[in-house]
Each structure stands twice: as C-alpha cells, then as structure tokens.
Motif scaffolding. Structure first.
Motif, PDB file in Angstrom:
ATOM      1  N   LEU A  71      -5.273  -4.822   7.523  1.00 55.26           N
ATOM      2  CA  LEU A  71      -4.541  -5.963   8.104  1.00 55.26           C
ATOM      3  C   LEU A  71      -4.196  -5.682   9.567  1.00 55.26           C
ATOM      4  O   LEU A  71      -4.251  -6.577  10.415  1.00 55.26           O
ATOM      5  N   TYR A  72      -3.858  -4.431   9.844  1.00 57.24           N
ATOM      6  CA  TYR A  72      -3.523  -4.025  11.216  1.00 57.24           C
ATOM      7  C   TYR A  72      -4.732  -4.223  12.128  1.00 57.24           C
ATOM      8  O   TYR A  72      -4.618  -4.833  13.209  1.00 57.24           O
ATOM      9  N   ASN A  73      -5.883  -3.739  11.676  1.00 59.42           N
ATOM     10  CA  ASN A  73      -7.091  -3.868  12.501  1.00 59.42           C
ATOM     11  C   ASN A  73      -7.466  -5.335  12.727  1.00 59.42           C
ATOM     12  O   ASN A  73      -7.917  -5.707  13.806  1.00 59.42           O
TER      13      ASN A  73
ATOM     14  N   THR B  64     -13.411  -0.144   4.059  1.00 56.71           N
ATOM     15  CA  THR B  64     -14.334  -1.024   4.767  1.00 56.71           C
ATOM     16  C   THR B  64     -14.255  -0.656   6.255  1.00 56.71           C
ATOM     17  O   THR B  64     -13.286  -0.009   6.683  1.00 56.71           O
ATOM     18  N   PRO B  65     -15.242  -1.066   7.072  1.00 54.93           N
ATOM     19  CA  PRO B  65     -15.164  -0.763   8.513  1.00 54.93           C
ATOM     20  C   PRO B  65     -13.863  -1.268   9.140  1.00 54.93           C
ATOM     21  O   PRO B  65     -13.336  -0.670  10.068  1.00 54.93           O
ATOM     22  N   MET B  66     -13.319  -2.351   8.615  1.00 54.73           N
ATOM     23  CA  MET B  66     -12.087  -2.913   9.174  1.00 54.73           C
ATOM     24  C   MET B  66     -10.868  -2.050   8.819  1.00 54.73           C
ATOM     25  O   MET B  66      -9.795  -2.231   9.396  1.00 54.73           O
ATOM     26  N   GLN B  67     -11.030  -1.136   7.878  1.00 55.89           N
ATOM     27  CA  GLN B  67      -9.888  -0.303   7.466  1.00 55.89           C
ATOM     28  C   GLN B  67      -9.930   1.098   8.088  1.00 55.89           C
ATOM     29  O   GLN B  67      -9.144   1.965   7.708  1.00 55.89           O
ATOM     30  N   LEU B  68     -10.841   1.308   9.043  1.00 56.34           N
ATOM     31  CA  LEU B  68     -10.963   2.631   9.653  1.00 56.34           C
ATOM     32  C   LEU B  68      -9.815   2.892  10.630  1.00 56.34           C
ATOM     33  O   LEU B  68      -9.202   1.960  11.152  1.00 56.34           O
ATOM     34  N   GLU B  69      -9.559   4.173  10.858  1.00 54.01           N
ATOM     35  CA  GLU B  69      -8.502   4.555  11.803  1.00 54.01           C
ATOM     36  C   GLU B  69      -9.155   5.012  13.095  1.00 54.01           C
ATOM     37  O   GLU B  69      -9.903   5.996  13.103  1.00 54.01           O
ATOM     38  N   LEU B  70      -8.895   4.286  14.170  1.00 53.38           N
ATOM     39  CA  LEU B  70      -9.565   4.571  15.441  1.00 53.38           C
ATOM     40  C   LEU B  70      -8.645   5.281  16.418  1.00 53.38           C
ATOM     41  O   LEU B  70      -7.424   5.069  16.413  1.00 53.38           O
ATOM     42  N   PHE B  71      -9.288   6.087  17.262  1.00 54.77           N
ATOM     43  CA  PHE B  71      -8.562   6.778  18.329  1.00 54.77           C
ATOM     44  C   PHE B  71      -7.854   5.766  19.229  1.00 54.77           C
ATOM     45  O   PHE B  71      -8.387   4.699  19.515  1.00 54.77           O
TER      46      PHE B  71
ATOM     47  N   PRO C 252      -9.590  -8.052  19.347  1.00 54.44           N
ATOM     48  CA  PRO C 252     -10.652  -7.054  19.523  1.00 54.44           C
ATOM     49  C   PRO C 252     -10.222  -5.821  20.331  1.00 54.44           C
ATOM     50  O   PRO C 252     -10.999  -5.290  21.110  1.00 54.44           O
ATOM     51  N   THR C 253      -8.964  -5.397  20.160  1.00 50.58           N
ATOM     52  CA  THR C 253      -8.487  -4.228  20.916  1.00 50.58           C
ATOM     53  C   THR C 253      -9.338  -2.989  20.615  1.00 50.58           C
ATOM     54  O   THR C 253      -9.365  -2.036  21.404  1.00 50.58           O
ATOM     55  N   GLN C 254     -10.018  -3.018  19.468  1.00 51.86           N
ATOM     56  CA  GLN C 254     -10.858  -1.871  19.103  1.00 51.86           C
ATOM     57  C   GLN C 254     -11.944  -1.612  20.145  1.00 51.86           C
ATOM     58  O   GLN C 254     -12.355  -0.462  20.338  1.00 51.86           O
TER      59      GLN C 254
END
Lengths: 319, 228
Positions: free
Chosen positions: B26-28, B145-152, B33-35
């Motif tokens: 949900l956060y992502n 899922t890709p949407m649930q990944l934790e990004l730097f 598109p800040t990712q």
C-alpha cells in the motif's frame, strides 16, 4: 491468496442470516459446516452468569491481538468485518481489544460500522495500558472514539500497567456510566502474585489471564481466588498463541471427543478452557472465517465434566 | 515506565508478517512514482561508491541523508504508523540521522574516503550493492509482488545497509556518532523481522556484523601498532 480473501465483499452491512449464509457458501464453507453451527438461535448457546444481576455471557468471545491490526488496508478490513460478522451470527458476544494492538480498535470500529450498529450481542471490552498515569484519560477517550461507542461493557487495566492510578480513573468512569464493569489483565503467566492480591483486595468485576490445556498454573490459586470473590474470568491464549495447533494438529482427535460435541482440535481446546467453573469465557483470536466457525463450535453442545477434563488433559499430555 | 520491561519482544510485534508485507504494498502504491527517482539516486550513489572521488563523497552523504529523512517522515510517520504505534518515534530517530548525514555532507571540510585495505573496499562495495539491488530483489523470495518490495531511500532496511557501507569507507572519529542510530535501528528492526521471519533480519544483522567486525579489526590493528 487465501480462501477468505476471495470472499465477495458486500458494500452493504451483513445484517441478516441469508446474507451470512450466502457469504460463507461462496467460499465453500457452508457444505463443510455442521448445521448446528449455522443456527443463529440463542437458545442452545453455552452461556455463563458473571454478575449479581444475573447477566450472562456466551462462553466463546473473540480476541483481536495481531488479527485485527491491519492498518488502512480496506480489502483486509472488509475481510475482518466478515470474521466479526461470523462471530456475531454464531452467537458470540465479548470482543476484546486494546490500544496496544495497533490499529485493532480502529478496525473494530470500521467493522461495527459495516455490520450495522448497534450489535445487540456485542459485549465490548478494551483496556488502558499507558504507563503514564496522566495519559489514561486521553487513551480512554480515544478508545471510545475508535470503537464508536458511548459506553464500554468492560474496561480493563492491561497487564497491570500503572494499575493503582488507572483503577481510580476507571471507577470514576464506572460511576459516571461510561463503563459497566472493570477488570485487570495479565498474560503469559506474568505477575500472578500481584494479580491475586488485586483480586483479593480491589473492587474489580473481571480478571483476564492465560489459561489453556497446557498452561494450567492459574488453577492453583488465581481461579479459586476469583471464585471466592465472585470475579468473572476471561481466558486469553486458549490455543497458547497457536502453539497448541503446531504441537497437536497432526495428532488424532480422540474418538470420545464426539461425546462432548467436539469435531476439531479448536473445539477440544476451547471446551477444556470454558468448562472450568471459574472461567466465564475464552477469547481466541483469528483472522479467518473458517477458523471462527470452528471456534464457535465450542459455543454449543455438551461441556466436559471434571472426569472428562482430566481425560482431555491426560490425552494431550500423552501426545 | 519500568513496567513496560515486562513485555517481551513477541509482545511488541503487534502485526502479522502478511499485514507488514501488505502495508509495504500500500505504501509503494501511495508514493508511486517516487520509486523512479529513488532508483536513479540509488544507481548514482552506487556509481560513486564504485568510483570514489574526493568531492563526490558529499553527494553520498547528502543522498543518504535524504533517504533517512524520507524513510522517517514518510514511511514511518505516515504509513508504518498505521500498524505500529511506535512508528512516529522511529520517524523522529530517522529524521535526526538524516539531518546528521546532511550536516556532514554540507560541512566545509569534506569527509575523506579512507584508503583501506583492498578487501575492505570490496566488502564496502558488496554491502552497497546488497542495499540497492540484492536486498530489494531478494524480497521476491518471500512471495512478495514487485509492488511490495523495499527500495533504497524509500524504506529503512536498504537505507540502513547502505549507511553501514558508507561508514565503513570514511575516516575520522566523528563517524562513530553517525553510527549510533543505525546500530540502534539494526537491533529494533532486526529483532522485529526475526520474529516475523523476514529476510530483513538477515540483511540488517549481516550489515551490522560487517561494520562491527571492521571496527574490531581497526581496534586490533591500532593496539598492535601501539605495542610495536
């Protein structure tokens, strides 16, 4: 995705038996559920008297630790609404929560809104747990807002945190009518000496403690003390936080479990807990509709007598 | 207040593994598109770490400072707080760390890359790669899922690991002040993740261990030099 995630999420409150049956039929639960469990008649429920007024509670309640802390996830909130709806439909009453459980109180408020207010069988129970005495009032006010309730049936002091101060506050609220009953809680077998002293000396109506077929230390002093003082007892962790299933789920249920109307381990564990004459109700927590149906099976049928209780404990110990 | 010490770690983990992963999804979704700029920043910092230069180190400090600020003010305070009442406090900790890193990055006398042994450079670079590439992708192994990944830069764990990598690579006693909050957070997040059986526990504790081993080896070498 689990089966319960596939539930068709109704936009309308689940207010009638037909909607409920349609919902669980949609996930194939209906065919697997004994007809007796689907009865919404209250005549055959196992109830226990807990106060001088003669008020009675269904022996199976519901906890919300972890299971109802789902944050802002609407899909999951709706699924938990189905769990709560199932609980009420099958005759459940006491719902227990705490500000310590993250968003659980907020999610309960959401679910109660969806199910339609008021829920006539709801016996609302929450807690105050802040170590800062001055924050107690604020926390109590917040809980009223989050649940959307003017009055709580039961307000407890969570794990005895700052209990001397909070007890005074709760007595004041009880006097004003915002709270009907007062209790104190503990879990995991902590602070039993202090709890016993509180039962013996303080004007409380309920006590909550850990009791299950393997954790029976409270039978020695706390449960007798509660009986002596006329204090109602809520049993938390009736499945030992799920560990009982890990230990025993693959073991066979004894054939004689049918004699006390137990079709599964959940019913077996719960009936052991609520058949102790000091226990008013048990509060298992679940996030699954099918598990709720299993739990609520223990709200009907026969309860074991003392001889059968011993047999149950011996059987579990032998596995 | 001391009464809170009666609670064990498992008493404080108030949500399920599934709920945590869904919250991440949900956060992502909420910050999309800040990712995209976050990944661009991650790759830029990785390039600098692989090709260190005297002035470019400022960019790494500033980039990491922004990452800590974002993780504190947006992730902790606005999103993680929906399932953990302690998250706002974590948010303040992250904000302090973010400001500290930015302050060092802006300081007139720039921090200098250490000229450590070659293997330490490799360890540092490997840790940074783990933070920006390996750890986020490894989360897929948890069934996310890709949407649930934790990004730097957007979530605490990869930001923390990258910070340990950076602090392995610079000289000066002031870096011990900069590592206080990361070490504290390693214990908090590592313990929570351990309870929930998340990969994050292994990643965070590995980074902490590498940093501690490096400090240990420095102290050992210093003592050896004094002995001579």
């Amino acid at each position: 995705m689990t089966d319960t995630d596939k539930l068709e999420l109704s936009e309308k409150p689940i207010t009638n038996r037909r909607t409920f049956l349609k919902t669980i039929a949609g996930v194939g639960l209906l065919s697997a559920t004994p007809q007796s469990l689907l009865s919404s008649d209250t005549d055959d429920l196992l109830l226990k008297k807990f106060s001088d007024t003669g008020e009675r509670l269904p022996v199976i309640g519901m906890g919300t630790w972890i299971t109802f802390n789902v944050g802002n996830n609407i899909q999951t909130r709706n699924q938990r609404t189905q769990v709560l709806g199932t609980f009420f439909k099958l005759g459940g009453g006491l719902v227990d929560s705490s500000p310590m459980y993250g968003s659980a109180e907020e999610v309960l408020g959401y679910a109660l809104d969806r199910l339609g207010r008021p829920q006539p069988s709801l016996f609302s129970a929450t807690k105050v747990w802040t170590p800062f005495a001055s924050r107690g009032e604020w926390q109590i006010e917040e809980s009223h807002k989050l649940w959307g309730l003017q009055q709580f049936d039961l307000y407890q002091i969570h794990n005895l945190v700052a209990w001397e101060h909070h007890l005074q506050t709760l007595q004041q609220h009880k006097h004003e009518g915002a709270i009907r009953y007062i209790g104190v809680t503990t879990s995991h077998g902590r602070r039993h000496q202090e709890l016993e002293q509180i039962i013996q000396t303080q004007p409380i109506d309920f006590v909550q403690l850990t009791y299950n077929i393997l954790d029976r230390e409270v039978e020695r002093r706390l449960l007798p003390a509660a009986i002596e003082k006329g204090v109602a007892v809520i049993a938390n962790r009736p499945f030992q936080g799920g560990d009982l299933f890990f230990k025993l789920a693959r073991k066979p249920l004894p054939k004689w479990a049918g004699d006390i109307d137990c079709q599964n381990w959940a019913g077996f564990f719960l009936k052991f807990v609520v058949s102790h004459h000091a226990i008013t109700c048990a509060i298992p927590a679940t996030s699954q509709v099918e598990h709720m149906i299993e739990n609520m099976g223990a709200l009907r049928g026969k309860l074991p007598d003392s001889k059968t209780r011993k047999r149950m404990a011996d059987y579990v110990a032998s596995l | 207040m001391l009464e809170l010490l009666q609670f064990s770690l498992s008493d404080m983990v108030m949500y399920s593994r599934q709920t945590y992963i869904e919250m991440m999804g949900l956060y992502n979704q909420a910050i999309w598109p800040t990712q995209v700029p976050a990944m661009a920043l991650a790759l830029w910092l990785l390039y600098i770490v692989l090709n260190p230069g005297r002035q470019s180190i400022r960019v790494v400090f500033l980039g990491l400072g922004v990452a800590w600020l974002w993780s504190g003010l947006v992730f902790h305070m606005r999103h993680y707080s929906s399932i953990n009442w302690a998250a706002p406090a974590f948010g303040y900790l992250f904000a302090v760390q973010g400001f500290l890193l930015i302050a060092v990055g802006c300081f007139p006398k720039a921090p200098v890359w250490k000229a450590p042994r070659k293997w330490l450079v490799w360890v540092n670079q490997a840790l940074f790669i783990m933070a920006v590439l390996v750890y986020p992708l490894a989360c897929l192994l948890e069934g996310r899922t890709p949407m649930q990944l934790e990004l730097f830069a957007l979530t605490p764990a990869p930001t923390l690991i990258a910070t340990f990598a950076l602090l392995l690579f610079v000289d000066g006693h002031w870096r011990y002040w900069l590592v206080l909050i990361p070490v504290l957070w390693s214990f908090i997040s590592g313990s929570f993740s351990w309870e929930l059986e998340l990969l994050e526990a292994y990643a965070v504790f590995t980074a902490l261990l590498v940093w501690l081993m490096n400090v240990g080896s420095e102290v050992f070498r210093l003592n050896m030099r004094k002995a001579k």
